[in-house]
Enzyme design. Structure first.
Site, PDB file in Angstrom:
ATOM      1  N   ASP B 443       0.889  -1.169  -0.081  1.00 38.43           N
ATOM      2  CA  ASP B 443      -0.214   0.277  -0.006  1.00 38.43           C
ATOM      3  C   ASP B 443       0.943   1.150   0.128  1.00 38.43           C
ATOM      4  O   ASP B 443       2.043   1.169   0.370  1.00 38.43           O
ATOM      5  CB  ASP B 443      -0.791   0.033   1.408  1.00 38.43           C
ATOM      6  CG  ASP B 443      -1.641   1.162   1.278  1.00 38.43           C
ATOM      7  OD1 ASP B 443      -2.345   1.515   0.400  1.00 38.43           O
ATOM      8  OD2 ASP B 443      -1.739   1.789   2.510  1.00 38.43           O
ATOM      9  N   ARG B 697       6.138  15.761  -5.893  1.00 37.09           N
ATOM     10  CA  ARG B 697       4.869  16.131  -6.543  1.00 37.09           C
ATOM     11  C   ARG B 697       5.085  17.670  -6.696  1.00 37.09           C
ATOM     12  O   ARG B 697       5.290  18.350  -6.113  1.00 37.09           O
ATOM     13  CB  ARG B 697       3.874  16.011  -5.714  1.00 37.09           C
ATOM     14  CG  ARG B 697       2.440  16.007  -6.226  1.00 37.09           C
ATOM     15  CD  ARG B 697       1.295  15.610  -5.030  1.00 37.09           C
ATOM     16  NE  ARG B 697       1.486  14.111  -4.482  1.00 37.09           N
ATOM     17  CZ  ARG B 697       0.755  13.714  -3.564  1.00 37.09           C
ATOM     18  NH1 ARG B 697      -0.399  14.527  -3.455  1.00 37.09           N
ATOM     19  NH2 ARG B 697       0.846  12.536  -3.208  1.00 37.09           N
TER      20      ARG B 697
END
Lengths: 351, 1262
Positions: B443, B697
């Protein structure tokens, strides 16, 4: 926009502090065991070790082998099979009939030549072949209790099928005792001087002392419809019936010897021994062999070449291995920790 | 149309039916049937009635519902015994043992029943105890959850603390910020005036963004404790179900104080707060409990945890079958043999001394019924040779695994200081599986990342700020130095003259040293300066900090940049208590990125301080003045959406100028730049690429000045669009927004770091080197996933990246079909690429979108998809649902047959964790679902490295060796029993005393094998970590291959033969003592048994490579204790010791023969294995052998270089991971270096003195 915030948010901020004191207590405690850091020796099979191991075996085994062989060589053993010789020739059923006939003459004379000087004590054995004293039905059929204690003479439940005769308990009960070996041997030398056979202390001391009661006397023995083997003198306590005690120690294998007695004089080389034997025991129905064995012993026991040879061969094999590996290590050495043997170096990329 | 959809529903149906079955199992079907109230809401399925604030009514039928007590335990006090017994006897082996134990009570038993029953009771007892303890842990965890505290209304407006489990339907509760909801609640009101609250549903779906819930207007008024005095209402709603996103019901409220329930209000999911989601950014909410405990949606979603068995254990079952077959075979031989001898009258008569013909006949020797006797003999043989199937193996394995788990739990290297938690083996069944993992499914949020954003870099006006050499470059340069060392070693090995090589190295290492020093200095700098101490802000650049930017050249654009940061968002400020003095604010926003922007803006001097409905207030630094608070009128807000990928605000500043401030994804913004706005585009693009490679990001900022008339015009069309009602509204709005969001001026870009957890990159690196494949499955959006892919080096810049995605949702079946073709085409095209240009240097990666995945996993094309995925270095699946995660896991497991490990932290990972061979839950976070479902729990991802590579490797080897040895040892023992049978006419006699048989597995051989299973180490932990390649031994399963199993069985058979035959031949028939005595059964038995004890214990000493004092004590102590036992046993009165009376003292001990027999037999028995070992070591050494030799074999580590070099090359060539990237960088740097050197050489070749050296250098280089 946001109304009464402070009360609730302080609760949230306070929570991590609650955890703080717990922290250290939860940390696993250090111990070499739990951290798997115990000091350890990590033996590695280096060429040196390999060769030394093989050499060690060689060095230890060859002397033992030699000593054993020498010991075995000193042992003099005379084996005489008499079952066929001591019975009139005929078919198997005739033989059986003969042996079961109470009136037939069963005395038989054998003469044995001593090939090598035998020092006393000379042990006299009878050897039976193809006789399954270790059959489960047979092995179970005894009552140690009864043999030990006079009071337990009726404790014969384990003795099936020989627990009672004529409504009375048999002492000693059971198949083993019932099938007691009853050939007898007497020995004399060429000049007809009797060789005494000492039949005392041929059984284990612990048996005599503690397993066979000195106050337990044979009773109602061999009184049944079928007579198995030998009879017992009812006036001698079991602890002194050494033939029985020896016989009751059931053999492990279908070929076995049992001690008959000891001759306590030396017998010179070339001497001929005359054996007068009563051939009573029935081995004919199951084609068992009977043998008479006279043997001296060494510290290793009876004649036993096998162990010496085995030791020598293993020692020799290890020597051979040691030299082979020495040569291999010399000719085509693999250095310790040679990285070229690592899988990733052997087939790079292949992994 | 056997499309994807149908297949997935099929599989879901399956799951659902399973769930139902489990209900049956837990007797939940006996629940009182819901009372139907036909006049009301109640159709079937919608029968639930909740009397709000009146939970007393729910105490009695028909409104009595389940309490809020949640249990995850398998058993309770009553069901424990029957249920766990049933579990135990589902094992075939246990059933066999039970059968044997039953038989042993009959007269057939060759030895005392106790010796058969006791071990069985022990095995079953231990396993049940383990089950019990594990269930107890579950119970404790349940207890913890059930006893959490929540504030409950008890009347008169008084709220008191109450534990969760006491909560009843209808209770009014008050939940504070950062608390979990205790049940499924109906939201009544919140601390916000408009009754909204923010909810984090990470435990449910793994999404970290906040969801807004809104209460009904009619309940808005109940926003204080005291007001609940009069609150009354009835909720009628659907029955409990598992759908997380639906809720149907209505609320009937009595408006005034009358007793009448007048108005009815429909309820929707947006008033529905789910259990286990968390209240955030909202101080408190009030709610009514609708569903409790097992009725809540989250509990209904949870699956029963399947019991997992390790592969080795499953293989062991097969070994047991082989042994069982062997057992049947020899039992058959024994019974046939027995029949042979009992059969004819003739034979029976011959053996007169057995009296077989006598009336009183033993059933096992009845010549009249030979077949029946044969059958009895067969049964007896089954019991007698039961030693082939070692019952104690199961006991020992249980014990060993328990101890292994204890060692894992207590490893201090697996302890996390931060959370105070440690890695915990929750089930010890799977320890050895850890050593064979080939595929990791992980995950993202909370597992790899901390779910914490940090502002890292920005590029303004084409200048990058906050940039230092990234870690890749730094590591590359450091490694270069090491490389040169090993290079030198290489050269030394060659025949080239050493002087030249040294010369050559000096040239290059000088340069590297220089660069390294520089980097080290840089690192030093970072440590001093770095860590601004502000959460979410990890930026340092003197040019921007402390308001230094005002001295820059183009201050206007700078200011605009910061304004975008401070204005273009949806966040709100909250007070920061910790730093009240410094006037710094904390922010809360929908996405964590926005928060970091606001924090960064604040640091740069643009503090967003207030927001009203129409304005935003910002404290700005003016280049001239020091600080001014400016008000910006918020004219429009063009929201962010996943399709738009941008967000804009239109503001009017104090001077009346209108600006559009826009932030968004780079390509979107670049498409919308005006001609005049592209000044910095080139530089910014370059920076963006750099940032992206670092896994940051990025977001691009742009602005635009709008003239008033232009705005008016646009605004009217925008308002019109907004007023539209109907499905086309969204499209209209989007089009209108499009009209204004153009001709933008580029300002720059920012880069935000989704902070990785400690050591994640290194861990992934090591795991990749160990040959593990890592798949990233995340519910996050693609961009985020790809960013993280870069950050943790799952992706590389030079990677060939395939994207599988779908543009639209499927609506009709035709479309599904078309999409499937589309995906299939994409897959095939990608696969073509791989197969066509597949070279070792070309790494591939595939990124799959959730929707595409749904199609790709449908029955008919999933093979193609999995084939593609397996051939890629890394796979990233984004936007996947929890169920898809589980589905992927299952498919990967089935398709590849590889061992899979799933790791995750949230409730959304539960399916995956349960489905995988090994499930690992991250225990760092607060949610416990993942941990509860997991087999192992760990506080941080990074512990995976040590858990797998060290503990997994060890446990795998230990268990494998242990089982093999066990098989060996029991074959040796069991077969000697059989051989004796041949000598005793298959009568079933036993050579050994009953007690020997009991002792064998219980005392004489148990402890050494347990010490092998617990303490064996081929290499120490640090070497395991240094040579990840060792891990591949487990992946290939070489230590428990059939070859080995057969080999050990063969060894056992050989040894048993050697032992039996040698003993028989040597000890009989001649005397074995000087006193002329011959052996009887007891003597032969005890000597044979002694040789067995010696042999098997010496054999284990040959297997063990790691001797601590424990092993020494156990092994030699076992042998010693055998003699002690004999001594004691022989000393007992004959009534107890029978044949063994004084055996050692009188008969065996004083006979030299007995001792030399033991020596001979032991050496001969071990010789074959020893020779095998020597040959293997000499000619076919395995990796661990060589490494042992390298590490421990030499007194002086002669060449450290070799160690280092092998450490390097032992890594599996991999395309992912930090080091792989570093390697790529090194290649690049070397290339650069080479060019540079060529240049230097060229320049100095002119000098005649240097000429000779340089020529040599050149030669060496080539």
């Amino acid at each position: 926009m946001n109304a009464n915030a402070p009360s609730s948010s302080s609760g949230g901020a306070g929570s991590p502090d609650v955890n703080a004191p717990r922290r250290n207590s939860k940390r696993p405690k250090y111990s070499r065991f739990t951290q798997q850091e115990l000091p350890a020796c990590k033996p590695i099979l280096t060429p040196k070790w390999v060769i030394s191991a093989f050499m060690l075996v060689t060095v230890v085994f060859i002397p033992i082998g030699l000593v054993s062989l020498f010991a075995s060589r000193d042992v003099v053993e005379i084996v005489d099979r008499y079952d066929n010789a001591c019975i009139p020739p005929g078919t198997k059923s005739q033989k059986v009939q003969h042996i079961q006939d109470a009136r037939s003459n069963k005395t038989c004379v054998r003469s044995l030549t001593v090939t090598k000087r035998m020092k006393q004590p000379i042990y006299v054995y009878y050897q039976l072949d193809n006789y399954y004293q270790n059959h489960r039905r047979y092995v179970k059929s005894r009552s140690d209790q009864q043999l030990r204690n006079r009071g337990d003479e009726n404790d014969t439940s384990s003795c099936d099928p020989e627990n009672e005769a004529n409504g009375m308990s048999i002492v000693p009960c059971g198949l083993i005792a019932w099938s007691l070996f009853n050939d007898t041997f007497s020995f004399s030398t060429r000049n007809n001087s009797q060789l005494n056979v000492n039949k005392r202390e041929i059984s284990w001391k612990s048996d005599r002392d503690e397993k066979f009661g000195s106050d337990v006397f044979p009773k109602n023995f061999q009184n049944g419809s079928l007579i198995g083997g030998g009879r017992l003198n009812e006036s001698i306590p079991l602890s002194q019936q050494e033939d029985l005690i020896v016989w009751m120690r059931t053999a492990a294998l279908p070929t076995f010897r049992k001690l008959y007695g000891k001759i306590e004089v030396d017998i010179e080389e070339g001497e001929t021994i005359n054996v007068v034997l009563e051939n009573r025991y029935n081995t004919y129905s199951f084609s068992g062999k009977k043998k008479l064995v006279l043997s001296t012993t060494s510290w290793l026991g009876g004649k036993n070449n096998f162990i010496g040879i085995a030791y020598l061969s293993v020692g020799g094999l290890c020597f051979l291995l040691a030299s082979t590996f020495t040569i291999i290590y010399l000719v085509k050495p693999r250095h310790l920790g040679d990285p070229t043997y690592l899988s990733w170096n052997r087939n790079p990329g292949g992994h | 149309m056997p499309t994807k959809k149908s297949s997935s529903t099929n599989s879901f149906k399956k799951k659902r039916s399973k769930v139902k079955w489990s209900n049956l199992y837990t007797f939940s079907c006996f629940r009182p049937p819901p009372q139907l109230n036909p006049s009301e809401f109640g159709q079937p399925g919608f029968t639930r009635v909740v009397f709000c604030n009146d939970s007393v009514k729910h105490k009695t039928k028909p409104y009595k519902y389940y309490g809020n007590n949640v249990t995850t335990t398998k058993y309770n006090v009553i069901t424990f015994l029957p249920k766990s017994l049933f579990e135990q006897f589902r094992r075939v082996a246990n059933l066999y043992f039970l059968l044997v134990a039953v038989l042993s009570v009959t007269s057939l038993a060759p030895f005392t029943p106790l010796s058969l029953i006791a071990p069985l009771v022990f095995v079953v007892g231990i396993s049940m105890l383990k089950e019990g303890v594990e269930d107890w842990h579950r119970f404790v965890q349940d207890l913890e959850v059930n006893s959490r505290i929540v504030k409950v209304h008890i009347g008169n407006g008084v709220f008191v603390d109450r534990t969760w489990k006491l909560l009843r339907v209808g209770d009014v509760v008050k939940v504070n910020k950062n608390e979990y909801f205790p049940g499924d609640l109906l939201l009544l009101s919140s601390s916000y005036e408009d009754g909204v609250c923010y909810v984090e549903t990470m435990n449910l779906d793994g999404e970290t963004n906040l969801k807004i819930k809104r209460c009904l207007e009619c309940t808005l008024g109940f926003d204080e404790d005291l007001k609940f005095d009069k609150f009354k209402g009835v909720v009628r709603c659907e029955d409990p179900n598992s759908s997380l996103y639906t809720f149907v019901g209505n609320l009937e409220l009595n408006d005034d104080d009358e007793d009448q329930l007048d108005s009815s209000y429909p309820l929707s999911p947006s008033q529905f707060l789910l259990r286990d989601s968390k209240l955030q950014n909202t101080d408190y909410v009030y709610g009514v409990v609708i569903f409790t405990g097992s009725d809540t949606k989250v509990v209904r979603n949870s699956m029963k945890s399947p019991s997992k068995r390790s592969r080795i254990e499953r293989k062991m079952d097969q070994v047991i079958y082989v042994l069982f077959f062997m057992l049947l075979l020899i039992s058959l031989i024994a019974s046939v043999g027995s029949v042979q001898y009992t059969d004819q009258d003739q034979t029976a008569k011959q053996w007169w001394y057995l009296e077989l013909m006598k009336e009183k006949i033993d059933v096992s020797f009845d010549p009249n019924k030979p077949l029946a006797s044969g059958f009895y003999q067969f049964l007896r043989a089954l019991i007698l040779y039961g030693y082939l199937i070692p019952i104690s193996l199961y006991v020992s394995i249980e014990v060993v695994k328990f101890l292994q788990a204890m060692l894992i739990n207590n490893d201090r290297h697996l302890f996390d200081e931060m959370s105070g938690k440690s890695v915990e083996a929750r089930t010890s069944n799977l320890n050895e599986e850890l050593g064979q993992v080939e595929m990791i499914l992980t995950d993202k949020t909370g597992t790899l990342t901390c779910n914490q954003m940090e502002f890292r870099k920005c590029s303004i006006e084409g200048i990058s700020y906050g940039g230092d050499a990234n870690e890749i470059v730094r590591a590359a340069s450091q490694r270069m130095n090491i490389d040169i060392e090993s290079y030198r070693f290489n050269l030394d090995g060659d025949d080239s003259t050493p002087r030249d090589s040294v010369e050559m190295v000096e040239i290059s290492s000088d340069q590297v040293n220089e660069s390294r020093n520089r980097i080290l200095d840089g690192e030093y700098d970072m440590k001093n300066v770095g860590g601004t101490g502000i959460k979410g802000f990890n930026f340092r650049d003197k040019r921007l900090m402390n308001k230094m930017w005002v001295h820059g050249s183009n201050v206007w654009d700078m200011m605009m940049f910061f304004r975008v940061m401070a204005l273009c968002h949806t966040g709100i400020p909250v007070e920061n208590e910790e730093q009240l003095g410094s006037h710094k604010l904390k922010y809360e926003a929908e996405s964590p990125e926005e928060v970091t922007f606001l924090i960064a803006a604040q640091e740069f001097g643009f503090q967003f301080c207030r927001r009203t409905q129409s304005s935003v207030f910002v404290k700005e630094i003016d280049p001239s003045a020091s600080e001014v608070e400016r008000e910006y009128k918020l004219l429009n807000l063009l929201e962010f959406s996943s399709s738009r990928k941008r967000m804009s605000v239109i503001v009017r500043d104090e001077y009346g100028q209108i600006f559009l401030l826009c932030k968004g994804a780079d390509n979107i913004i670049f498409d919308r730049l005006g001609d005049g706005g592209r000044t910095y585009q080139h530089a910014t693009t370059m920076h963006l690429a750099n940032y992206a490679e670092d896994g940051l990001r990025t977001m691009v900022f742009a602005y635009k000045k709008i003239e008033d008339f232009e705005y008016e015009e646009w605004n009217s069309s925008f308002s019109k669009a907004k007023a539209t009602i109907g499905p086309e509204r969204d499209e209209l709005l989007e089009n209108v927004s499009e009209n204004i969001e153009k001709d933008l001026v580029l300002l720059g870009a920012v880069a935000v770091d989704d902070k990785l957890q400690d050591g994640v990159a290194e861990c992934i690196d090591k795991l990749a080197q160990a040959g593990l494949k890592i798949w990233l499955l995340t519910g996050d959006k693609k961009e985020t996933a790809v960013n993280i892919g870069f950050a943790c080096s799952l992706l590389r810049h030079d990677m060939h990246l395939f994207h599988l995605s779908l543009s639209r949702d499927a609506e009709s079946k035709n479309q599904i079909k078309a999409m499937k073709d589309d995906i299939l085409n994409q897959i095939e095209a990608s696969y073509q690429v791989i197969t066509n240009e597949k070279t070792k240097d070309d790494p591939f990666a595939v990124v799959v979108d959730g929707k595409a995945l749904e199609i790709a996993l449908s029955n008919d094309i999933r093979d193609e998809f999995l084939q593609l995925a397996v051939n890629c270095a890394s796979v990233i699946c984004c936007r996947v649902s929890p169920k898809q995660k589980a589905l992927i896991t299952r498919l990967v497991k089935r398709y590849t047959g590889k061992m899979t490990l799933a790791i995750g932290d949230g409730a959304n990972d539960v399916g995956m964790i349960q489905e995988a061979d090994i499930g690992i839950g991250i225990s760092g976070m607060e949610g416990m679902q993942a941990v509860m479902a997991s087999d192992f729990s760990m506080p941080q991802f990074r512990f995976l490295e040590r858990l797998l590579i060290v503990h997994g490797h060890w446990c795998y080897k230990r268990i494998s060796k242990m089982i093999l040895y066990f098989v060996y040892k029991n074959i040796v023992f069991g077969l000697t029993l059989f051989y004796y049978e041949i000598y005793s006419r298959f009568s079933g006699d036993v050579l050994y005393d009953g007690w020997y048989m009991v002792m064998f597995n219980l005392f004489l051989t148990s402890l050494p094998v347990i010490s092998l299973g617990v303490l064996e180490q081929d290499v120490s932990s640090d070497v395991c970590l240094q040579f990840p390649a060792l891990y591949q031994q487990g992946q290939k399963g070489i230590f428990f291959s059939w070859k080995r199993i057969i080999g050990w069985m063969g060894n056992g058979i050989l040894t048993s033969l050697v032992i039996s035959i040698l003993n028989v031949y040597i000890l009989s028939p001649s005397a074995f003592r000087e006193g002329g005595q011959v052996v009887d059964i007891a003597h032969l038995g005890v000597i044979t048994y002694t040789t067995i004890v010696w042999t098997v214990n010496c054999q284990i000493a040959l297997i063990i490579t790691h001797f601590t004092w424990i092993q020494h004590i156990f092994i030699w102590g076992s042998i010693f204790s055998w003699y002690i036992f004999l001594l004691f046993y022989g000393a007992l009165p004959p009534a107890y010791s029978n044949r063994e009376y004084k055996l050692l003292v009188e008969a065996v001990g004083p006979a030299p023969m007995c001792w030399i027999v033991v020596l001979l037999v032991v050496v001969i028995s071990l010789l074959p294995y020893f020779i095998y070992m020597v040959i293997q070591r000499t000619f076919y050494p395995m990796d661990d052998h060589i490494i042992q030799e390298m590490k421990y074999g030499r007194k002086v580590v002669v060449d450290d270089e070799m160690w280092l070099r092998e450490k390097q090359s032992s890594r599996k060539p991999t395309h992912i991971g930090f080091s792989a990237r570093v390697d790529a960088k090194i290649l690049y740097l070397k290339d650069q270096l080479h060019k540079k050197r060529m240049f230097i050489i060229k320049s100095i070749t002119n000098s005649p003195i240097r000429r000779s050296i340089t020529i040599n250098t050149l030669e060496n280089r080539d």
